[in-house]
Design an enzyme around this catalytic site. Structure first.
Site, mmCIF file in Angstrom:
data_model
loop_
_atom_site.group_PDB
_atom_site.id
_atom_site.type_symbol
_atom_site.label_atom_id
_atom_site.label_comp_id
_atom_site.label_asym_id
_atom_site.label_seq_id
_atom_site.Cartn_x
_atom_site.Cartn_y
_atom_site.Cartn_z
ATOM 1 N N ASP A 38 -55.307 -69.862 -7.184
ATOM 2 C CA ASP A 38 -54.284 -70.759 -7.703
ATOM 3 C C ASP A 38 -52.940 -70.003 -7.658
ATOM 4 O OD1 ASP A 38 -53.029 -72.810 -9.354
ATOM 5 O OD2 ASP A 38 -53.223 -71.398 -11.024
ATOM 6 N N ASP A 40 -49.426 -71.224 -9.581
ATOM 7 C CA ASP A 40 -48.687 -71.282 -10.854
ATOM 8 C C ASP A 40 -49.582 -70.889 -12.026
ATOM 9 O OD1 ASP A 40 -45.837 -72.728 -10.575
ATOM 10 O OD2 ASP A 40 -47.197 -73.505 -9.048
ATOM 11 N N ASP A 215 -56.173 -70.548 -13.673
ATOM 12 C CA ASP A 215 -55.846 -70.520 -15.108
ATOM 13 C C ASP A 215 -55.940 -71.871 -15.799
ATOM 14 O OD1 ASP A 215 -53.485 -71.525 -13.732
ATOM 15 O OD2 ASP A 215 -52.486 -71.338 -15.669
#
Ligand SMILES: [Mg+2]
Length: 274
Positions: A38, A40, A215
């Protein structure tokens, strides 16, 4: 088995010896290993405006070195692929973006084949919105295989009109419509998420092992798809790295094989892979 290990949330970004050993196995055979991540919140700290997000220079350096050694390094993001590239700034990694609908590599954007038949319909909706809603103050964002009509800066009444218009056009054209905060989006009516993105990359590049770092809630699709690929025997080994944060869901840690704190913790994992 990495997939079945129990993890506890670590309070510092420092990994323990056992976690380091898990990563050591990957560096022995980087040519058959894929690093999927991922962007961001994982490579770039979360900031109040997405335009201000930045990947630390140290992490960029690590990613560049990893991309030279490993079979595949890919960034998987909800952003447009060009935005993802702009954020990471590395031409030599693969970007899977726009909610799992497009891939950018070697300077070319490619829409996934299942979505391609809908490209013209999305463009037609975009054009209709530009003609009908643009003059009312809505902002029509150029996104290619998905369309985003922003109505945050118009009156509530006009905002409602935007949503109604896009819903009606979406129904006519056979597109899926979702309404967010100040934005209504149209996309092809097929499943595309970080899980389908992971599967597509694994099938295409055929690594023996693949890891995913993430996240947030949408990253759980990637974690779960990795586990399925391992169960199916497509992958010999998987590793799920969860980036713990106050805003993230608890599963990002409970479903992970390794949990780290923040972007610093991610840097430590990437470093241990070299
Ligand atoms: Mg994220």
């Amino acid at each position: 088995m990495p997939g079945t290990r129990q993890v506890e949330r670590v309070s510092s970004p420092v990994m323990d010896g056992e976690e380091r050993n898990l990563l050591a196995a990957w560096k022995k055979d980087p040519g058959s290993s894929a690093i999927l991540t991922d962007i961001d919140g994982t490579l770039a700290p979360i900031v109040s405006t997405p335009d201000m997000a930045e990947v630390p220079a140290e992490l960029k350096k690590l990613l560049r070195r990893l991309s030279e050694e490993y079979l595949l390094v890919a960034g998987i993001s909800g952003r447009k692929t060009e935005d993802a590239l702009g954020l990471v700034g590395l031409e030599d990694i693969v970007y899977f973006g726009n909610h799992g609908f497009e891939i950018l590599r070697d300077g070319e954007v490619e829409v996934i084949p299942d979505a391609l038949p809908y490209l013209e319909k999305v463009q037609e909706l975009e054009q209709r919105a530009r003609d009908e809603l643009g003059p009312l103050g809505a902002f029509i964002e150029e996104k290619g295989i998905t369309a985003s009509i922003h109505y945050r800066n118009v009156s509530r009444e006009i905002g409602e009109r935007c949503v109604e218009f896009v819903k009606a056009e979406g129904e006519r054209l056979g597109l899926r419509i979702t309404v967010g905060r100040g934005v209504v989006e149209a996309r092809p009516p097929i499943r595309a998420d970080k899980g389908t993105a992971v599967r597509r990359l694994v099938e295409e590049y055929a690594p023996k092992r693949a890891m995913f770092l993430g996240d947030d809630t949408t990253d759980l699709d990637a974690f779960r798809e990795l586990e399925r690929l391992r169960e199916e025997g497509v992958l010999e080994e998987v590793l799920r790295v969860g980036v713990a944060s106050d805003e993230g869901p608890p599963e990002i840690v409970t479903e992970a094989d390794i949990a780290v704190e923040g972007v610093d913790g991610v840097g430590e994992v990437l470093e241990a892979l070299l």
